[in-house]
Design an enzyme around this catalytic site. Sequence first.
Site, short mmCIF file in Angstrom:
data_model
loop_
_atom_site.label_atom_id
_atom_site.label_comp_id
_atom_site.label_asym_id
_atom_site.label_seq_id
_atom_site.Cartn_x
_atom_site.Cartn_y
_atom_site.Cartn_z
N LYS A 133 0.83 -1.20 0.00
CA LYS A 133 0.00 0.00 0.00
C LYS A 133 0.87 1.26 0.00
CE LYS A 133 -2.51 1.48 3.55
NZ LYS A 133 -3.57 1.57 4.58
N ASP A 151 -7.23 1.91 1.30
CA ASP A 151 -7.35 2.00 2.76
C ASP A 151 -8.83 1.80 3.11
OD1 ASP A 151 -8.59 4.34 1.96
OD2 ASP A 151 -7.35 5.67 3.17
#
Length: 229
Positions: A133, A151
């Site tokens: 990420k 997220d």
Amino acid sequence: MKTTKPKTTKRRKVDPELIRQLFERFEQDKPEPKTELNYSNAFTLVTAVALSAQATDVSVNKATGPLFAIADNPADMLALGEDKLMQMISSIGLYRNKAKNVMAMCRILIDQYGGQVPMNREALVSLPGVGNKTASVVLNEMDIEPAIAVDTHVYRVSHRLGLVDTSANTPDKVEKQLMQVIPKHWLTRAHHWLILHGRYVCVARKPKCDICIVRDLCPKIGVDFTLLV
């Protein structure tokens, strides 16, 4: 002996017209969205993003303002020392472990990359404290590789707006589906649009539908959102 084929889940097709209208409105509202994390170069960006795990951008910016003023590169960060770094980021969750990772990352950047942050995914994710990420955020923000870091905000908004289907039950699966359905010319900005929409409008328990610019396109209108979080 009769064998049965494993069941396969056929993915629901996303209406291209819905995609077009959604992202045209996001683009009109915020033509050039950017991360809300403060940074001045690739090193401060990757550091800020790594520090932001399980923390708010506001809390990270508050800590990194003074920090980056005296240590905006790996050498200066190492010179600062781990104890001082922990002190300066103590307001951020998991600061002890994050400080250790930042220091370890700085050593690798100096020893293996001449003090520069490598701009490829494989090298980035090999750095301490940098996962997929974080790498996606860095590569996307630096305009190296279109990516959508998923997220909680992106995950929630993607499902609510019908951009992904119910089989997308992990961040990686959501990212994969989003990358497939969002046209290339919107990809580098889509990450920010979805995050900002989830952070300020399509919030978890009480979404602000009255100010939502895509309200009429939302398939969840009339749904009790408290059941979806």
